[in-house]
Design a protein around this motif. Structure first.
Motif, PDB file in Angstrom:
ATOM      1  N   TYR A   1       6.862  13.283  -2.980  1.00 12.84           N
ATOM      2  CA  TYR A   1       6.847  14.283  -1.899  1.00 12.84           C
ATOM      3  C   TYR A   1       5.902  13.878  -0.779  1.00 12.84           C
ATOM      4  CZ  TYR A   1       6.236  18.770   0.480  1.00 12.84           C
ATOM      5  OH  TYR A   1       6.169  19.766   1.433  1.00 12.84           O
ATOM      6  N   HIS A   2       4.771  13.294  -1.143  1.00 15.71           N
ATOM      7  CA  HIS A   2       3.758  12.934  -0.152  1.00 15.71           C
ATOM      8  C   HIS A   2       3.930  11.514   0.388  1.00 15.71           C
ATOM      9  CE1 HIS A   2       1.548  16.663  -0.301  1.00 15.71           C
ATOM     10  NE2 HIS A   2       1.528  16.615  -1.621  1.00 15.71           N
ATOM     11  N   GLY A   3       5.097  10.931   0.166  1.00 18.31           N
ATOM     12  CA  GLY A   3       5.461   9.704   0.863  1.00 18.31           C
ATOM     13  C   GLY A   3       5.057   8.396   0.213  1.00 18.31           C
ATOM     14  N   PHE A   4       4.634   8.446  -1.045  1.00 14.25           N
ATOM     15  CA  PHE A   4       4.295   7.211  -1.758  1.00 14.25           C
ATOM     16  C   PHE A   4       5.443   6.810  -2.688  1.00 14.25           C
ATOM     17  CE2 PHE A   4       0.080   8.941  -0.765  1.00 14.25           C
ATOM     18  CZ  PHE A   4      -0.565   7.813  -0.279  1.00 14.25           C
ATOM     19  N   LYS A   5       5.469   5.552  -3.044  1.00 10.32           N
ATOM     20  CA  LYS A   5       6.460   5.042  -3.982  1.00 10.32           C
ATOM     21  C   LYS A   5       5.825   4.820  -5.361  1.00 10.32           C
ATOM     22  CE  LYS A   5       9.070   2.512  -0.428  1.00 10.32           C
ATOM     23  NZ  LYS A   5       9.480   1.153   0.036  1.00 10.32           N
ATOM     24  N   ILE A   6       6.692   4.707  -6.360  1.00  8.58           N
ATOM     25  CA  ILE A   6       6.280   4.391  -7.719  1.00  8.58           C
ATOM     26  C   ILE A   6       6.996   3.100  -8.102  1.00  8.58           C
ATOM     27  CG2 ILE A   6       6.315   5.168 -10.134  1.00  8.58           C
ATOM     28  CD1 ILE A   6       6.776   8.068  -8.658  1.00  8.58           C
ATOM     29  N   GLY A   7       6.257   2.125  -8.610  1.00  8.06           N
ATOM     30  CA  GLY A   7       6.880   0.838  -8.873  1.00  8.06           C
ATOM     31  C   GLY A   7       6.497   0.200 -10.192  1.00  8.06           C
ATOM     32  N   VAL A   8       7.377  -0.675 -10.657  1.00  7.80           N
ATOM     33  CA  VAL A   8       7.134  -1.488 -11.852  1.00  7.80           C
ATOM     34  C   VAL A   8       7.033  -2.939 -11.418  1.00  7.80           C
ATOM     35  CG1 VAL A   8       8.116  -2.322 -14.021  1.00  7.80           C
ATOM     36  CG2 VAL A   8       8.300   0.102 -13.420  1.00  7.80           C
ATOM     37  N   VAL A   9       5.973  -3.601 -11.857  1.00  9.93           N
ATOM     38  CA  VAL A   9       5.728  -4.999 -11.497  1.00  9.93           C
ATOM     39  C   VAL A   9       6.199  -5.885 -12.645  1.00  9.93           C
ATOM     40  CG1 VAL A   9       3.983  -6.718 -10.900  1.00  9.93           C
ATOM     41  CG2 VAL A   9       3.764  -4.360 -10.046  1.00  9.93           C
ATOM     42  N   PRO A  10       7.226  -6.726 -12.431  1.00 13.71           N
ATOM     43  CA  PRO A  10       7.747  -7.566 -13.505  1.00 13.71           C
ATOM     44  C   PRO A  10       6.759  -8.676 -13.877  1.00 13.71           C
ATOM     45  CG  PRO A  10       8.747  -8.195 -11.435  1.00 13.71           C
ATOM     46  CD  PRO A  10       7.914  -6.972 -11.140  1.00 13.71           C
ATOM     47  N   LYS A  11       6.915  -9.197 -15.060  1.00 11.42           N
ATOM     48  CA  LYS A  11       6.053 -10.264 -15.582  1.00 11.42           C
ATOM     49  C   LYS A  11       4.578  -9.854 -15.634  1.00 11.42           C
ATOM     50  CE  LYS A  11       9.064 -14.188 -14.780  1.00 11.42           C
ATOM     51  NZ  LYS A  11       9.201 -15.567 -14.295  1.00 11.42           N
ATOM     52  N   SER A  12       4.340  -8.573 -15.719  1.00 12.76           N
ATOM     53  CA  SER A  12       3.009  -8.042 -16.034  1.00 12.76           C
ATOM     54  C   SER A  12       3.240  -7.059 -17.171  1.00 12.76           C
ATOM     55  CB  SER A  12       2.380  -7.348 -14.824  1.00 12.76           C
ATOM     56  OG  SER A  12       3.095  -6.178 -14.472  1.00 12.76           O
ATOM     57  N   TYR A  13       2.439  -7.148 -18.225  1.00  6.75           N
ATOM     58  CA  TYR A  13       2.775  -6.433 -19.453  1.00  6.75           C
ATOM     59  C   TYR A  13       1.589  -5.699 -20.070  1.00  6.75           C
ATOM     60  CZ  TYR A  13       6.705  -9.699 -19.216  1.00  6.75           C
ATOM     61  OH  TYR A  13       7.784 -10.427 -18.794  1.00  6.75           O
ATOM     62  N   ILE A  14       1.926  -4.575 -20.699  1.00  3.80           N
ATOM     63  CA  ILE A  14       1.022  -3.933 -21.647  1.00  3.80           C
ATOM     64  C   ILE A  14       1.809  -3.715 -22.931  1.00  3.80           C
ATOM     65  CG2 ILE A  14      -0.528  -2.810 -20.003  1.00  3.80           C
ATOM     66  CD1 ILE A  14       1.649  -0.446 -21.768  1.00  3.80           C
ATOM     67  N   ILE A  15       1.098  -3.658 -24.048  1.00  5.39           N
ATOM     68  CA  ILE A  15       1.713  -3.330 -25.335  1.00  5.39           C
ATOM     69  C   ILE A  15       1.470  -1.845 -25.589  1.00  5.39           C
ATOM     70  CG2 ILE A  15       1.648  -3.739 -27.829  1.00  5.39           C
ATOM     71  CD1 ILE A  15       0.464  -6.559 -27.097  1.00  5.39           C
ATOM     72  N   HIS A  16       2.539  -1.093 -25.765  1.00  4.70           N
ATOM     73  CA  HIS A  16       2.407   0.332 -26.088  1.00  4.70           C
ATOM     74  C   HIS A  16       2.712   0.498 -27.570  1.00  4.70           C
ATOM     75  CE1 HIS A  16       2.988   4.695 -24.470  1.00  4.70           C
ATOM     76  NE2 HIS A  16       2.083   4.606 -25.422  1.00  4.70           N
ATOM     77  N   ASP A  17       1.657   0.628 -28.336  1.00  4.12           N
ATOM     78  CA  ASP A  17       1.733   0.558 -29.794  1.00  4.12           C
ATOM     79  C   ASP A  17       1.971   1.939 -30.399  1.00  4.12           C
ATOM     80  OD1 ASP A  17       1.620  -0.375 -32.361  1.00  4.12           O
ATOM     81  OD2 ASP A  17      -0.542  -0.724 -32.385  1.00  4.12           O
ATOM     82  N   ARG A  18       3.171   2.438 -30.220  1.00  2.17           N
ATOM     83  CA  ARG A  18       3.509   3.756 -30.761  1.00  2.17           C
ATOM     84  C   ARG A  18       4.817   3.664 -31.545  1.00  2.17           C
ATOM     85  NH1 ARG A  18       5.565   7.180 -25.460  1.00  2.17           N
ATOM     86  NH2 ARG A  18       6.823   5.555 -24.486  1.00  2.17           N
ATOM     87  N   LYS A  19       5.166   4.747 -32.219  1.00  2.00           N
ATOM     88  CA  LYS A  19       6.396   4.771 -33.002  1.00  2.00           C
ATOM     89  C   LYS A  19       7.604   4.724 -32.076  1.00  2.00           C
ATOM     90  CE  LYS A  19       4.584   7.395 -36.950  1.00  2.00           C
ATOM     91  NZ  LYS A  19       4.722   8.639 -37.745  1.00  2.00           N
ATOM     92  N   GLU A  20       8.677   4.137 -32.592  1.00  2.00           N
ATOM     93  CA  GLU A  20       9.924   4.096 -31.835  1.00  2.00           C
ATOM     94  C   GLU A  20      10.414   5.518 -31.563  1.00  2.00           C
ATOM     95  OE1 GLU A  20      12.023   1.483 -30.665  1.00  2.00           O
ATOM     96  OE2 GLU A  20      10.178   0.346 -30.902  1.00  2.00           O
TER      97      GLU A  20
ATOM     98  N   SER B   1       0.808  -1.215   0.000  1.00  2.09           N
ATOM     99  CA  SER B   1       0.000   0.000   0.000  1.00  2.09           C
ATOM    100  C   SER B   1       0.847   1.273   0.000  1.00  2.09           C
ATOM    101  CB  SER B   1      -0.932   0.012   1.218  1.00  2.09           C
ATOM    102  OG  SER B   1      -0.184  -0.060   2.426  1.00  2.09           O
ATOM    103  N   ASP B   2       2.153   1.124   0.208  1.00  2.00           N
ATOM    104  CA  ASP B   2       3.034   2.292   0.183  1.00  2.00           C
ATOM    105  C   ASP B   2       3.334   2.747  -1.245  1.00  2.00           C
ATOM    106  OD1 ASP B   2       4.348  -0.151  -0.036  1.00  2.00           O
ATOM    107  OD2 ASP B   2       6.258   0.626   0.689  1.00  2.00           O
ATOM    108  N   TYR B   3       2.897   1.946  -2.225  1.00  2.00           N
ATOM    109  CA  TYR B   3       3.080   2.338  -3.625  1.00  2.00           C
ATOM    110  C   TYR B   3       1.825   3.061  -4.121  1.00  2.00           C
ATOM    111  CZ  TYR B   3       7.416  -0.270  -4.174  1.00  2.00           C
ATOM    112  OH  TYR B   3       8.717  -0.694  -4.070  1.00  2.00           O
ATOM    113  N   GLY B   4       1.979   4.355  -4.428  1.00  2.00           N
ATOM    114  CA  GLY B   4       0.850   5.116  -4.958  1.00  2.00           C
ATOM    115  C   GLY B   4       0.562   4.787  -6.399  1.00  2.00           C
ATOM    116  N   ILE B   5       1.632   4.480  -7.152  1.00  2.00           N
ATOM    117  CA  ILE B   5       1.511   4.142  -8.566  1.00  2.00           C
ATOM    118  C   ILE B   5       2.219   2.824  -8.838  1.00  2.00           C
ATOM    119  CG2 ILE B   5       2.154   4.798 -10.929  1.00  2.00           C
ATOM    120  CD1 ILE B   5       2.089   7.715 -10.039  1.00  2.00           C
ATOM    121  N   LEU B   6       1.535   1.933  -9.541  1.00  2.00           N
ATOM    122  CA  LEU B   6       2.156   0.699 -10.021  1.00  2.00           C
ATOM    123  C   LEU B   6       1.986   0.632 -11.524  1.00  2.00           C
ATOM    124  CD1 LEU B   6       1.001  -1.922  -7.348  1.00  2.00           C
ATOM    125  CD2 LEU B   6       3.326  -1.035  -7.682  1.00  2.00           C
TER     126      LEU B   6
END
Length: 305
Positions: free
Chosen positions: A194-213, A105-110
């Protein structure tokens, strides 16, 4: 845990079928930014369970997402998942993110891992966000076959696929209207930290971002694109609530610009001189909005929602 997906659309017909099909198992709200193609009609015709909020104009990425987030919270969402119109969920990615959020719960963004449209490598920009300087273990653990962590902390990941907790939204708020498009996610991550939350990346969970390189673009000094870039840079740096008082940063920057103006005048480089004058005027015009943003965002509250 009740999660609602928020998708902001703008003339996104080339991606919408794949995007919407990938979200069929979840509650979805679409905020359309005044599309002039068939986006709204396509969604209403083919996805009647999706709640569509139409805007008559392009509100920008942040403001449109704020509308969707506010709607999701009004429907008692415990988490909100922001998904780009050019991104697609892969398998049970959202379930995995929600499971991690329950125990962290300390992660505000995953965020999941972002792969490119061809699905043969990481999204160009995402690969920079999980680089060795941002997290020394993400790549190493994958390459060395180490046991993967549940979540890898990073200072920033772009908002193409964010799971934001209700607790984070209530303390940090939504996207700052200071930013119309680009850098609003950067500013949000600054506030999350600043407000004490973390930002994290969860491995082995995926989205496809279909944009130009991503490709480095040459920018002509003092061109319209140069000034747009400078404005975003000033806003992002000066409104960063983790930094010093923006008024002090403003004084330092204006002194630097003054030195450059004198040098340009001595060299009779009037093109540069004129460009620096415009840059200084633009910075001065930005400062009231930057100061308001800085002072507002230091307070824990559901700003902009």
């Amino acid at each position: 845990m009740k999660v609602i997906i928020v998708i902001v659309t703008f003339n996104g017909m080339k991606w919408l079928k794949k995007c919407m099909d990938s979200c069929k198992a979840y509650t979805v709200v679409v905020v359309d930014n005044g599309s002039t193609d068939d986006s709204v009609n396509f969604i209403k015709t083919n996805y009647n369970n999706v709640h569509v909020i139409e805007s008559s104009e392009n509100l920008g990425f942040g403001k449109a997402n704020n509308i969707g987030i506010s709607y999701a919270l009004s429907q008692n969402a415990e988490s909100v998942f922001l998904l780009n119109q050019d991104a697609y969920l892969v398998d049970d990615v959202l379930d995995k993110l929600c499971d991690v959020q329950k125990t962290h719960s300390d992660y505000g963004i995953l965020s999941p891992v972002h792969v490119n449209g061809a699905q043969d490598k990481l999204d160009f920009y995402f690969s920079n966000y999980v680089s060795n300087t941002k997290n020394p273990f993400f790549y190493s653990d994958h390459v060395l076959n180490n046991q993967l962590k549940e979540v890898y902390v990073v200072p920033f990941v772009n908002a193409a696929a964010w799971l934001i907790s209700k607790a984070c939204l209530e303390k940090v708020g939504g996207f700052d209207p200071l930013f119309f498009h680009y850098s609003e996610d950067n500013n949000y991550c600054q506030r999350v930290a600043y407000h004490g939350f973390k930002i994290g990346v969860v491995p082995k969970s995926y989205i496809i971002h279909d944009r130009k390189e991503g490709k480095p673009q040459k920018m002509k000094p003092y061109s319209p694109k140069f000034y747009e870039w400078k404005e975003r840079l000033y806003k992002s740096n000066f409104a960063n609530i983790n930094n010093d008082d923006p008024q002090e940063l403003y004084k330092i920057e204006t002194k630097k610009l003054q030195v450059l103006l004198v040098k340009a005048f001595i060299k009779l480089d009037f093109k540069t001189y004129k460009g620096l004058i415009i840059q200084r005027k633009k910075l001065k015009a930005l400062m009231p909005g930057i100061l308001k943003s800085y002072n507002t965002n230091k307070i824990q509250q559901s700003h902009y929602l």
